[in-house]
Design a protein around this motif. Structure first.
Motif, PDB file in Angstrom:
ATOM      1  N   TYR A  64       0.821  -1.206   0.000  1.00 47.20           N
ATOM      2  CA  TYR A  64       0.000   0.000   0.000  1.00 47.20           C
ATOM      3  C   TYR A  64       0.858   1.261   0.000  1.00 47.20           C
ATOM      4  CZ  TYR A  64      -3.975   2.957   1.177  1.00 47.20           C
ATOM      5  OH  TYR A  64      -4.956   3.902   1.165  1.00 47.20           O
ATOM      6  N   ASN A  65       1.781   1.395   0.954  1.00 49.38           N
ATOM      7  CA  ASN A  65       2.655   2.566   1.045  1.00 49.38           C
ATOM      8  C   ASN A  65       4.123   2.191   1.180  1.00 49.38           C
ATOM      9  OD1 ASN A  65       0.817   4.702   0.818  1.00 49.38           O
ATOM     10  ND2 ASN A  65       0.281   4.578   2.968  1.00 49.38           N
ATOM     11  N   HIS A  66       4.487   1.013   0.776  1.00 54.75           N
ATOM     12  CA  HIS A  66       5.889   0.596   0.879  1.00 54.75           C
ATOM     13  C   HIS A  66       6.286  -0.203  -0.357  1.00 54.75           C
ATOM     14  CE1 HIS A  66       3.915  -3.113   2.120  1.00 54.75           C
ATOM     15  NE2 HIS A  66       5.053  -3.740   1.860  1.00 54.75           N
ATOM     16  N   SER A  67       7.590  -0.346  -0.539  1.00 58.58           N
ATOM     17  CA  SER A  67       8.107  -1.117  -1.660  1.00 58.58           C
ATOM     18  C   SER A  67       9.243  -2.009  -1.189  1.00 58.58           C
ATOM     19  CB  SER A  67       8.615  -0.186  -2.764  1.00 58.58           C
ATOM     20  OG  SER A  67       7.567   0.629  -3.243  1.00 58.58           O
ATOM     21  N   VAL A  68       9.512  -3.052  -1.970  1.00 56.62           N
ATOM     22  CA  VAL A  68      10.556  -4.018  -1.651  1.00 56.62           C
ATOM     23  C   VAL A  68      11.315  -4.310  -2.940  1.00 56.62           C
ATOM     24  CG1 VAL A  68      10.995  -6.345  -0.781  1.00 56.62           C
ATOM     25  CG2 VAL A  68       9.056  -5.054   0.085  1.00 56.62           C
ATOM     26  N   ALA A  69      12.634  -4.406  -2.818  1.00 59.20           N
ATOM     27  CA  ALA A  69      13.456  -4.782  -3.966  1.00 59.20           C
ATOM     28  C   ALA A  69      14.423  -5.878  -3.532  1.00 59.20           C
ATOM     29  CB  ALA A  69      14.213  -3.569  -4.491  1.00 59.20           C
ATOM     30  N   LEU A  70      14.605  -6.859  -4.397  1.00 58.86           N
ATOM     31  CA  LEU A  70      15.485  -7.990  -4.134  1.00 58.86           C
ATOM     32  C   LEU A  70      16.734  -7.852  -4.983  1.00 58.86           C
ATOM     33  CD1 LEU A  70      15.948 -10.876  -2.928  1.00 58.86           C
ATOM     34  CD2 LEU A  70      14.801 -11.733  -5.013  1.00 58.86           C
ATOM     35  N   ARG A  71      17.898  -7.953  -4.331  1.00 59.96           N
ATOM     36  CA  ARG A  71      19.170  -7.895  -5.057  1.00 59.96           C
ATOM     37  C   ARG A  71      19.561  -9.294  -5.518  1.00 59.96           C
ATOM     38  NH1 ARG A  71      23.274  -3.441  -3.388  1.00 59.96           N
ATOM     39  NH2 ARG A  71      23.952  -4.227  -5.381  1.00 59.96           N
ATOM     40  N   ALA A  72      20.443  -9.344  -6.493  1.00 62.71           N
ATOM     41  CA  ALA A  72      20.897 -10.615  -7.055  1.00 62.71           C
ATOM     42  C   ALA A  72      21.577 -11.492  -6.009  1.00 62.71           C
ATOM     43  CB  ALA A  72      21.844 -10.355  -8.225  1.00 62.71           C
ATOM     44  N   ASP A  73      22.175 -10.881  -4.982  1.00 59.92           N
ATOM     45  CA  ASP A  73      22.852 -11.663  -3.937  1.00 59.92           C
ATOM     46  C   ASP A  73      21.905 -12.148  -2.846  1.00 59.92           C
ATOM     47  OD1 ASP A  73      22.334  -9.396  -2.419  1.00 59.92           O
ATOM     48  OD2 ASP A  73      24.433  -8.892  -2.084  1.00 59.92           O
ATOM     49  N   GLY A  74      20.595 -11.879  -2.999  1.00 60.92           N
ATOM     50  CA  GLY A  74      19.599 -12.348  -2.038  1.00 60.92           C
ATOM     51  C   GLY A  74      19.232 -11.366  -0.951  1.00 60.92           C
ATOM     52  N   THR A  75      19.872 -10.198  -0.897  1.00 58.11           N
ATOM     53  CA  THR A  75      19.511  -9.204   0.117  1.00 58.11           C
ATOM     54  C   THR A  75      18.238  -8.474  -0.304  1.00 58.11           C
ATOM     55  OG1 THR A  75      20.989  -7.560  -0.863  1.00 58.11           O
ATOM     56  CG2 THR A  75      21.859  -8.862   0.958  1.00 58.11           C
ATOM     57  N   VAL A  76      17.500  -8.043   0.689  1.00 55.00           N
ATOM     58  CA  VAL A  76      16.228  -7.360   0.461  1.00 55.00           C
ATOM     59  C   VAL A  76      16.340  -5.926   0.954  1.00 55.00           C
ATOM     60  CG1 VAL A  76      13.785  -7.326   1.106  1.00 55.00           C
ATOM     61  CG2 VAL A  76      14.933  -9.512   0.696  1.00 55.00           C
ATOM     62  N   PHE A  77      15.842  -4.992   0.172  1.00 50.57           N
ATOM     63  CA  PHE A  77      15.840  -3.566   0.506  1.00 50.57           C
ATOM     64  C   PHE A  77      14.383  -3.133   0.568  1.00 50.57           C
ATOM     65  CE2 PHE A  77      16.197   0.938  -0.093  1.00 50.57           C
ATOM     66  CZ  PHE A  77      17.435   1.278   0.438  1.00 50.57           C
ATOM     67  N   THR A  78      13.973  -2.493   1.674  1.00 45.31           N
ATOM     68  CA  THR A  78      12.588  -2.020   1.807  1.00 45.31           C
ATOM     69  C   THR A  78      12.587  -0.524   2.082  1.00 45.31           C
ATOM     70  OG1 THR A  78      12.498  -2.438   4.186  1.00 45.31           O
ATOM     71  CG2 THR A  78      11.837  -4.240   2.739  1.00 45.31           C
ATOM     72  N   TRP A  79      11.531   0.144   1.654  1.00 43.79           N
ATOM     73  CA  TRP A  79      11.365   1.557   1.948  1.00 43.79           C
ATOM     74  C   TRP A  79       9.889   1.903   1.916  1.00 43.79           C
ATOM     75  CZ3 TRP A  79      12.833  -0.487  -2.627  1.00 43.79           C
ATOM     76  CH2 TRP A  79      12.212  -0.052  -3.778  1.00 43.79           C
ATOM     77  N   GLY A  80       9.567   3.079   2.455  1.00 44.29           N
ATOM     78  CA  GLY A  80       8.170   3.496   2.603  1.00 44.29           C
ATOM     79  C   GLY A  80       7.692   3.186   4.011  1.00 44.29           C
ATOM     80  N   ARG A  81       6.382   3.119   4.169  1.00 45.76           N
ATOM     81  CA  ARG A  81       5.827   2.838   5.492  1.00 45.76           C
ATOM     82  C   ARG A  81       4.789   1.759   5.402  1.00 45.76           C
ATOM     83  NH1 ARG A  81       2.420   6.852   9.253  1.00 45.76           N
ATOM     84  NH2 ARG A  81       1.174   6.956   7.402  1.00 45.76           N
TER      85      ARG A  81
END
Length: 81
Positions: A64-81
């Motif tokens: 709804y108000n957040h996003s997630v991105a997956l890197r090739a090495d398996g780490t996850v980056f999240t932002w928003g609320r």
């Protein structure tokens, strides 16, 4: 098409090279073929301001108000609320 109140249309990228797109309530995220992430739309819950600026991403998703991105090495980056 869609609302313009939070830049959902006016801030959208017009260039080529995208491989995936995801949409939240008032924001959108696109993944470029070089592994970088592009965001546009709402900012009220940091949907754009905290987006990653590095490369190496292979997948994206939005809530709804957040996003997630997956890197090739398996780490996850999240932002928003």
């Amino acid at each position: 098409w869609g609302r313009r109140s939070d830049g959902q249309r006016d801030d959208a990228p017009t260039c080529a090279g995208f491989v995936a797109i995801a949409c939240g309530c008032l924001h959108s995220v696109a993944l470029r073929d070089d592994g970088t992430v592009v965001t546009w739309g709402g900012r009220s819950d940091r949907q754009r301001d905290d987006a990653p600026t590095c490369a190496g991403f292979v997948a994206i998703a939005c809530g709804y108000n957040h996003s997630v991105a997956l890197r090739a090495d398996g780490t996850v980056f999240t932002w928003g609320r």
